[in-house]
Design a protein around this motif. Structure first.
Motif, PDB file in Angstrom:
ATOM      1  N   ARG A  27      32.080 -16.364  16.291  1.00 30.13           N
ATOM      2  CA  ARG A  27      32.972 -15.203  16.320  1.00 30.13           C
ATOM      3  C   ARG A  27      32.956 -14.597  17.716  1.00 30.13           C
ATOM      4  N   SER A  28      33.899 -13.705  17.950  1.00 31.44           N
ATOM      5  CA  SER A  28      33.947 -13.042  19.238  1.00 31.44           C
ATOM      6  C   SER A  28      32.748 -12.130  19.404  1.00 31.44           C
ATOM      7  N   ASP A  31      33.013  -8.232  20.311  1.00 34.49           N
ATOM      8  CA  ASP A  31      33.462  -7.308  19.276  1.00 34.49           C
ATOM      9  C   ASP A  31      32.348  -6.927  18.310  1.00 34.49           C
ATOM     10  N   GLN A  32      31.182  -7.547  18.456  1.00 40.26           N
ATOM     11  CA  GLN A  32      30.111  -7.363  17.487  1.00 40.26           C
ATOM     12  C   GLN A  32      29.073  -6.350  17.970  1.00 40.26           C
ATOM     13  N   THR A  53      29.147  -2.202  21.093  1.00 48.71           N
ATOM     14  CA  THR A  53      29.969  -2.933  22.042  1.00 48.71           C
ATOM     15  C   THR A  53      30.370  -2.023  23.195  1.00 48.71           C
ATOM     16  N   LYS A 101      27.658  -7.193  13.337  1.00 45.18           N
ATOM     17  CA  LYS A 101      28.775  -6.702  12.531  1.00 45.18           C
ATOM     18  C   LYS A 101      29.908  -6.336  13.464  1.00 45.18           C
ATOM     19  N   LEU A 102      31.115  -6.377  12.935  1.00 42.51           N
ATOM     20  CA  LEU A 102      32.280  -5.987  13.713  1.00 42.51           C
ATOM     21  C   LEU A 102      32.193  -4.495  14.031  1.00 42.51           C
ATOM     22  N   ASP A 103      32.214  -4.179  15.307  1.00 43.32           N
ATOM     23  CA  ASP A 103      32.080  -2.788  15.701  1.00 43.32           C
ATOM     24  C   ASP A 103      33.414  -2.064  15.549  1.00 43.32           C
ATOM     25  N   ARG A 104      33.343  -0.769  15.301  1.00 44.18           N
ATOM     26  CA  ARG A 104      34.520   0.084  15.168  1.00 44.18           C
ATOM     27  C   ARG A 104      34.232   1.418  15.832  1.00 44.18           C
ATOM     28  N   ASP A 119      26.926  -7.693   8.753  1.00 45.87           N
ATOM     29  CA  ASP A 119      27.566  -8.797   8.040  1.00 45.87           C
ATOM     30  C   ASP A 119      26.871 -10.140   8.222  1.00 45.87           C
TER      31      ASP A 119
END
Length: 131
Positions: A27-28, A31-32, A53, A101-104, A119
């Protein structure tokens, strides 16, 4: 899916240093958000450190028990997160896990310290500190 592979664990004496590495693929990586957790025998898994990130601010969080001794960093080009552990103590003995995990934006600090919010996990690497 992301694959995480930790390395760098081992048996050391109190006061020594170790550097754990976690390589991420699939995965990218940029972005994690990345975290390190650990689990000692008979205990629940606990938070150690996390790094956001760059695009969400890049903040770093540490557990009180390791602040000042451990340093988390990330190399986006190499898709690797490191945990430099200095002044190790016997109570640092545990299996150390890398997580992603995908950061937001606007996630709470708690979200980065909670293992259930991650994740993807590595298989763990054993760190044993003798007294």
């Amino acid at each position: 899916q992301a694959q995480l592979v930790e390395s760098g664990g081992g048996l050391v004496q109190a006061g020594d240093s170790l550097r754990l590495s976690c390589a991420v693929s699939g995965r990218s990586f940029s972005d994690q958000a990345m975290g390190w957790f650990r689990q000692a025998p008979g205990k629940e898994r606990e938070f150690v450190a996390a790094i956001k990130t760059t695009w969400t601010g890049g903040e770093i969080y540490y557990a009180d028990s390791v602040r000042g001794r451990f340093t988390i960093s990330r190399d986006n080009a190499r898709k690797t997160v490191l945990l430099q552990m200095n002044s190790l103590k016997p109570e640092d003995t545990a299996v150390y896990y890398c997580a992603a995990k995908l950061d937001r934006p606007y996630l709470s600090r708690t979200a980065y310290k909670t293992d259930a919010s991650y994740d993807y996990w590595g298989q763990g690497t054993q760190v044993t500190v003798s007294s």
